[in-house]
Scaffold this motif. Structure first.
Motif, PDB file in Angstrom:
ATOM      1  N   LEU A 101     -30.918  48.936  30.059  1.00 28.04           N
ATOM      2  CA  LEU A 101     -30.008  49.314  30.535  1.00 28.04           C
ATOM      3  C   LEU A 101     -30.062  50.043  32.225  1.00 28.04           C
ATOM      4  CD1 LEU A 101     -27.676  50.987  27.086  1.00 28.04           C
ATOM      5  CD2 LEU A 101     -26.914  49.160  29.182  1.00 28.04           C
ATOM      6  N   SER A 102     -31.056  51.040  31.969  1.00 32.79           N
ATOM      7  CA  SER A 102     -32.044  51.766  32.964  1.00 32.79           C
ATOM      8  C   SER A 102     -31.900  51.437  33.552  1.00 32.79           C
ATOM      9  CB  SER A 102     -33.258  52.444  31.880  1.00 32.79           C
ATOM     10  OG  SER A 102     -33.260  53.320  31.009  1.00 32.79           O
ATOM     11  N   ARG A 103     -32.745  50.318  34.124  1.00 36.88           N
ATOM     12  CA  ARG A 103     -32.977  48.646  35.313  1.00 36.88           C
ATOM     13  C   ARG A 103     -31.570  48.625  35.909  1.00 36.88           C
ATOM     14  NH1 ARG A 103     -37.726  46.916  34.252  1.00 36.88           N
ATOM     15  NH2 ARG A 103     -37.560  47.116  32.632  1.00 36.88           N
ATOM     16  N   MET A 104     -30.762  48.406  34.659  1.00 38.65           N
ATOM     17  CA  MET A 104     -30.031  47.548  35.127  1.00 38.65           C
ATOM     18  C   MET A 104     -29.135  48.830  35.693  1.00 38.65           C
ATOM     19  SD  MET A 104     -28.190  45.569  32.445  1.00 38.65           S
ATOM     20  CE  MET A 104     -26.134  44.601  33.386  1.00 38.65           C
ATOM     21  N   HIS A 105     -29.322  49.863  35.431  1.00 41.42           N
ATOM     22  CA  HIS A 105     -28.706  51.442  36.192  1.00 41.42           C
ATOM     23  C   HIS A 105     -28.904  51.321  37.335  1.00 41.42           C
ATOM     24  CE1 HIS A 105     -29.734  55.145  36.393  1.00 41.42           C
ATOM     25  NE2 HIS A 105     -29.850  54.983  35.435  1.00 41.42           N
ATOM     26  N   ILE A 165     -21.730  47.409  18.394  1.00 35.51           N
ATOM     27  CA  ILE A 165     -22.314  46.527  19.112  1.00 35.51           C
ATOM     28  C   ILE A 165     -21.277  45.344  19.672  1.00 35.51           C
ATOM     29  CG2 ILE A 165     -23.016  43.927  18.938  1.00 35.51           C
ATOM     30  CD1 ILE A 165     -24.782  45.494  16.804  1.00 35.51           C
ATOM     31  N   ARG A 166     -19.919  45.471  19.144  1.00 39.54           N
ATOM     32  CA  ARG A 166     -18.977  45.122  19.949  1.00 39.54           C
ATOM     33  C   ARG A 166     -18.295  45.516  20.232  1.00 39.54           C
ATOM     34  NH1 ARG A 166     -17.044  44.413  14.222  1.00 39.54           N
ATOM     35  NH2 ARG A 166     -16.159  46.287  14.430  1.00 39.54           N
ATOM     36  N   THR A 167     -18.012  46.509  20.860  1.00 39.62           N
ATOM     37  CA  THR A 167     -17.713  47.816  22.356  1.00 39.62           C
ATOM     38  C   THR A 167     -18.594  46.770  23.492  1.00 39.62           C
ATOM     39  OG1 THR A 167     -17.369  49.364  21.333  1.00 39.62           O
ATOM     40  CG2 THR A 167     -16.796  49.591  23.254  1.00 39.62           C
ATOM     41  N   VAL A 168     -20.329  47.696  22.684  1.00 39.91           N
ATOM     42  CA  VAL A 168     -20.993  47.227  24.403  1.00 39.91           C
ATOM     43  C   VAL A 168     -20.331  45.319  24.830  1.00 39.91           C
ATOM     44  CG1 VAL A 168     -23.043  46.912  24.460  1.00 39.91           C
ATOM     45  CG2 VAL A 168     -22.559  48.818  22.996  1.00 39.91           C
ATOM     46  N   ARG A 169     -20.948  44.356  23.760  1.00 38.65           N
ATOM     47  CA  ARG A 169     -20.113  43.342  24.388  1.00 38.65           C
ATOM     48  C   ARG A 169     -19.308  43.258  25.240  1.00 38.65           C
ATOM     49  NH1 ARG A 169     -23.596  39.329  21.277  1.00 38.65           N
ATOM     50  NH2 ARG A 169     -24.149  40.167  19.646  1.00 38.65           N
ATOM     51  N   LYS A 170     -17.870  43.532  24.501  1.00 40.23           N
ATOM     52  CA  LYS A 170     -16.602  43.616  25.742  1.00 40.23           C
ATOM     53  C   LYS A 170     -17.317  44.333  26.646  1.00 40.23           C
ATOM     54  CE  LYS A 170     -13.091  44.518  23.215  1.00 40.23           C
ATOM     55  NZ  LYS A 170     -12.136  45.419  22.180  1.00 40.23           N
ATOM     56  N   MET A 171     -17.828  45.257  26.906  1.00 43.87           N
ATOM     57  CA  MET A 171     -18.296  46.170  28.087  1.00 43.87           C
ATOM     58  C   MET A 171     -18.452  44.769  29.066  1.00 43.87           C
ATOM     59  SD  MET A 171     -18.971  49.788  26.611  1.00 43.87           S
ATOM     60  CE  MET A 171     -18.731  50.771  28.432  1.00 43.87           C
ATOM     61  N   LEU A 172     -20.129  44.426  28.074  1.00 40.31           N
ATOM     62  CA  LEU A 172     -21.179  43.542  29.219  1.00 40.31           C
ATOM     63  C   LEU A 172     -20.276  42.832  30.153  1.00 40.31           C
ATOM     64  CD1 LEU A 172     -24.064  43.562  26.881  1.00 40.31           C
ATOM     65  CD2 LEU A 172     -24.139  44.359  28.539  1.00 40.31           C
ATOM     66  N   VAL A 255     -34.624  40.415  44.758  1.00 36.28           N
ATOM     67  CA  VAL A 255     -35.742  40.222  43.483  1.00 36.28           C
ATOM     68  C   VAL A 255     -34.512  41.387  42.913  1.00 36.28           C
ATOM     69  CG1 VAL A 255     -37.435  41.121  42.129  1.00 36.28           C
ATOM     70  CG2 VAL A 255     -37.715  39.486  44.066  1.00 36.28           C
ATOM     71  N   ARG A 256     -34.179  42.216  43.447  1.00 38.94           N
ATOM     72  CA  ARG A 256     -33.952  43.745  42.557  1.00 38.94           C
ATOM     73  C   ARG A 256     -31.896  43.378  42.249  1.00 38.94           C
ATOM     74  NH1 ARG A 256     -36.560  46.738  46.269  1.00 38.94           N
ATOM     75  NH2 ARG A 256     -38.049  47.969  45.251  1.00 38.94           N
ATOM     76  N   ALA A 257     -31.070  42.317  42.488  1.00 43.17           N
ATOM     77  CA  ALA A 257     -30.049  41.582  42.496  1.00 43.17           C
ATOM     78  C   ALA A 257     -29.621  40.938  41.350  1.00 43.17           C
ATOM     79  CB  ALA A 257     -29.621  41.400  43.808  1.00 43.17           C
ATOM     80  N   ARG A 258     -31.382  39.767  41.298  1.00 42.48           N
ATOM     81  CA  ARG A 258     -30.949  38.913  40.236  1.00 42.48           C
ATOM     82  C   ARG A 258     -31.557  39.409  39.040  1.00 42.48           C
ATOM     83  NH1 ARG A 258     -35.092  34.293  42.262  1.00 42.48           N
ATOM     84  NH2 ARG A 258     -35.231  33.574  40.041  1.00 42.48           N
ATOM     85  N   GLU A 259     -32.947  40.421  38.829  1.00 43.09           N
ATOM     86  CA  GLU A 259     -32.866  41.435  37.702  1.00 43.09           C
ATOM     87  C   GLU A 259     -32.027  41.567  37.071  1.00 43.09           C
ATOM     88  OE1 GLU A 259     -38.068  42.263  38.278  1.00 43.09           O
ATOM     89  OE2 GLU A 259     -36.562  43.608  38.633  1.00 43.09           O
ATOM     90  N   VAL A 260     -30.599  42.761  38.265  1.00 45.29           N
ATOM     91  CA  VAL A 260     -29.396  43.097  37.142  1.00 45.29           C
ATOM     92  C   VAL A 260     -28.785  41.242  36.378  1.00 45.29           C
ATOM     93  CG1 VAL A 260     -27.669  43.409  37.019  1.00 45.29           C
ATOM     94  CG2 VAL A 260     -29.305  44.451  39.112  1.00 45.29           C
ATOM     95  N   TRP A 261     -29.079  39.985  36.531  1.00 44.73           N
ATOM     96  CA  TRP A 261     -28.848  39.388  35.295  1.00 44.73           C
ATOM     97  C   TRP A 261     -29.201  39.601  34.531  1.00 44.73           C
ATOM     98  CZ3 TRP A 261     -23.566  38.921  35.354  1.00 44.73           C
ATOM     99  CH2 TRP A 261     -23.045  38.363  36.649  1.00 44.73           C
ATOM    100  N   GLN A 262     -30.634  39.779  34.906  1.00 49.69           N
ATOM    101  CA  GLN A 262     -31.753  38.863  34.207  1.00 49.69           C
ATOM    102  C   GLN A 262     -31.664  40.145  32.970  1.00 49.69           C
ATOM    103  OE1 GLN A 262     -36.251  39.975  35.310  1.00 49.69           O
ATOM    104  NE2 GLN A 262     -36.790  38.446  33.860  1.00 49.69           N
ATOM    105  N   SER A 263     -31.643  41.415  33.057  1.00 54.34           N
ATOM    106  CA  SER A 263     -31.538  42.955  31.873  1.00 54.34           C
ATOM    107  C   SER A 263     -30.278  42.446  31.213  1.00 54.34           C
ATOM    108  CB  SER A 263     -31.190  44.205  32.703  1.00 54.34           C
ATOM    109  OG  SER A 263     -32.667  44.076  33.395  1.00 54.34           O
ATOM    110  N   TRP A 264     -29.097  41.709  31.793  1.00 58.00           N
ATOM    111  CA  TRP A 264     -27.699  41.535  31.485  1.00 58.00           C
ATOM    112  C   TRP A 264     -28.080  40.577  30.425  1.00 58.00           C
ATOM    113  CZ3 TRP A 264     -24.486  37.490  31.049  1.00 58.00           C
ATOM    114  CH2 TRP A 264     -23.060  37.475  30.170  1.00 58.00           C
ATOM    115  N   LEU A 269     -29.234  39.463  24.354  1.00 56.62           N
ATOM    116  CA  LEU A 269     -30.443  38.716  23.697  1.00 56.62           C
ATOM    117  C   LEU A 269     -31.084  39.209  22.262  1.00 56.62           C
ATOM    118  CD1 LEU A 269     -32.572  36.531  25.509  1.00 56.62           C
ATOM    119  CD2 LEU A 269     -31.155  36.093  23.435  1.00 56.62           C
ATOM    120  N   VAL A 270     -30.726  40.627  22.864  1.00 54.17           N
ATOM    121  CA  VAL A 270     -31.505  41.779  21.963  1.00 54.17           C
ATOM    122  C   VAL A 270     -30.049  41.528  20.930  1.00 54.17           C
ATOM    123  CG1 VAL A 270     -31.656  44.688  21.248  1.00 54.17           C
ATOM    124  CG2 VAL A 270     -33.050  43.216  22.924  1.00 54.17           C
ATOM    125  N   LEU A 271     -28.809  42.191  21.140  1.00 58.06           N
ATOM    126  CA  LEU A 271     -27.595  41.996  20.925  1.00 58.06           C
ATOM    127  C   LEU A 271     -27.468  40.768  19.963  1.00 58.06           C
ATOM    128  CD1 LEU A 271     -24.670  43.494  22.544  1.00 58.06           C
ATOM    129  CD2 LEU A 271     -26.437  45.042  21.589  1.00 58.06           C
TER     130      LEU A 271
END
Lengths: 358, 143
Positions: A101-105, A165-172, A255-264, A269-271
């Protein structure tokens, strides 16, 4: 042509933080750059020796407010290594959750500032709009927007319940809709390419010699990422670094723009795979002996070293932060560029002065 | 309220200076300028030049290398001016209070009008602090 020398900073609208670059120009071309640092030095490493080691988590988090969670995580992991503590699996997965989340923001913040740097103000606003959604997830799960304070020695302090977790999935899912068009603009827009393509070249061999880290070296074609070590839960999540071959500002941006997708994807996966069980183990002893730990921050690799002698206070804590390794690359990128490109190229390494000077 | 006072209070320009903060408050100040929080509805614009600014937003504690830059910026701003200390460490030194290079809150170096606590201060709190500063600015102008 006569040479003109003038200061860029310490207070400058492009840089939110004070750093000074002494630029020497010939006409509109920059021929020499000298960075002057030290405006942000607080003495945190010494301050960490004065506090009990468990309190230092809060101080380490404030080395940098943008990658704060990963600082806390790296500090906790180095102490855990020194003390031989085994962290429960659920805590390791939750650490990945907040770290990504930190990396995305952080990346969205940077993409916005970068867009502002070359004059696309509406793109800046769009990036920050998507970022607010990430901060909402952070606030929902940890109680704070940017400084999460959820890491402790031995695990984490907060847990996710099924409702969250349900809310986070919706926000993602919402985030995906918001970020897709922004990503396409960064990928294909002609204006952006004309300001970044071939600007601020950092050749592949020079990047390695200067010891660059993070998106700076990955934009020059090296697959170099501390997450490949598999600390926390990255080993189990199957991590592959994002690499671009362009060696220029555009490559570092991508690299950074694609890493946002990677973090997403990592957060999803974690959830999916979040194991049940405890979120921390009680820690009674004091650290004895020394340990070293590498972690990947949004800006690159951070190295934590600690030494304890069995008392509640550490004898030494050393932090090598990513921007400190990346600043020398500016001396290669800047000479020969146009004066108008200085802010864009300086931003392309994402300098974090609060980290560098601690 | 005279025309000049009204004009000044309706369009205050702010200068942001980061004096050894951790960046947490700085990015929240930037977030205030985006349409989500939108301080522009109070006529506030973010300026890079101290000579154009009415409000000085300072984040982070004063440190021994930086305080002269801060004093210099404060001296360059035209009167009347107000100073807002954003974040706990700008107010008192906060979590950094025992670090050797830290002098304490920024009120050790320049006069402060409004204190905004929080680590990091939320955008809502920062906007509240700026609006309070505007009230103070109006009071000074009417005297």
């Amino acid at each position: 042509m006569a040479r003109v020398t003038f200061p860029f900073g310490p207070q400058h609208p492009v840089l939110p933080e004070p750093v000074q670059l002494i630029l020497t120009c010939e006409d509109e071309k920059v021929v020499e750059v000298k960075p002057r640092i030290g405006y942000m030095h607080r003495g945190i490493e010494k301050g960490c020796e004065l506090n009990p080691y468990k309190h230092n988590v809060f101080l380490c988090e404030r080395i940098c407010g943008i990658c704060s969670f990963i600082h806390a995580e790296a500090y906790c992991e180095v102490i855990e290594k020194a003390m031989g503590i085994e962290v429960p699996p659920r805590a390791r997965y939750l650490r990945v959750f907040w770290a990504e989340l930190s990396r995305m923001h952080s990346h969205l913040l940077w993409l916005g500032l970068f867009a502002d740097g070359f004059g696309l103000e509406s793109l800046f606003m769009q990036c920050w709009r998507a970022r607010e959604l990430v901060l909402d997830v952070s606030e929902l799960t940890s109680g704070h927007r940017i400084i999460q304070s959820t890491c402790v020695v031995g695990g984490v302090r907060k847990d996710l319940d099924a409702e969250q977790i349900r809310t986070v999935r919706k926000m993602l899912k919402q985030f995906k809709e918001l970020y897709t068009p922004i990503f396409q603009v960064f990928q294909h827009d002609r204006t952006i390419k004309s300001r970044t393509w071939g600007k601020g070249i950092l050749p592949k061999d020079v990047a390695w010699q200067l010891g660059a880290v993070g998106p700076t070296i990955r934009g020059s074609g090296w697959a170099f990422d501390a997450r490949m070590d598999g600390y926390a839960a990255y080993g189990e999540l199957g991590f592959e670094p994002v690499v671009e071959e362009g060696c220029d500002s555009y490559a570092r941006m991508m690299v950074r723009a694609r890493e946002v997708w990677q973090s997403w994807e990592l957060i999803n996966l974690v959830l999916d795979r979040l194991p049940a069980g405890e979120i921390n183990v009680p820690v009674e002893d004091n650290p004895k002996g020394e340990a070293i730990h590498r972690a990947e921050q949004p800006r690159g690799e951070v190295i934590y070293y600690c030494r304890g002698d069995g008392s509640p206070n550490l004898k030494r804590l050393k932090v090598r932060t990513p921007s400190f390794a990346n600043l020398p690359t500016l001396l290669v990128m800047l000479p020969g560029c146009e004066l108008a490109d200085v802010p864009v190229i300086t931003l392309s390494i994402d300098p974090c002065i609060a980290c560098t000077e601690r | 309220m005279g025309l000049l006072t009204k004009a000044r209070v309706k369009s205050p320009w702010l200068l942001h200076f980061c004096s050894s903060s951790c960046n947490g408050c700085d990015i929240e100040i930037l977030a205030c300028l985006t349409p989500y929080y939108d301080v522009e509805r109070f006529g506030i614009l973010h300026m890079g030049n101290p000579k154009h600014a009415d409000i000085l937003l300072v984040t982070g504690p004063a440190n021994r290398r930086n305080y002269k830059v801060l004093q210099n910026l404060y001296a360059q701003m035209p009167d009347p001016k107000v100073v807002v200390a954003v974040g706990t460490c700008a107010c008192t030194g906060g979590v950094f209070h025992n670090c050797y290079n830290i002098m304490g809150g920024i009120d050790k170096v320049i006069p402060v009008d409004v204190y905004v606590p929080g680590c990091a201060a939320r955008p809502e709190a920062i906007i509240d602090g700026v609006v309070l500063a505007l009230k103070k600015l109006r009071g000074e102008l009417e005297e």
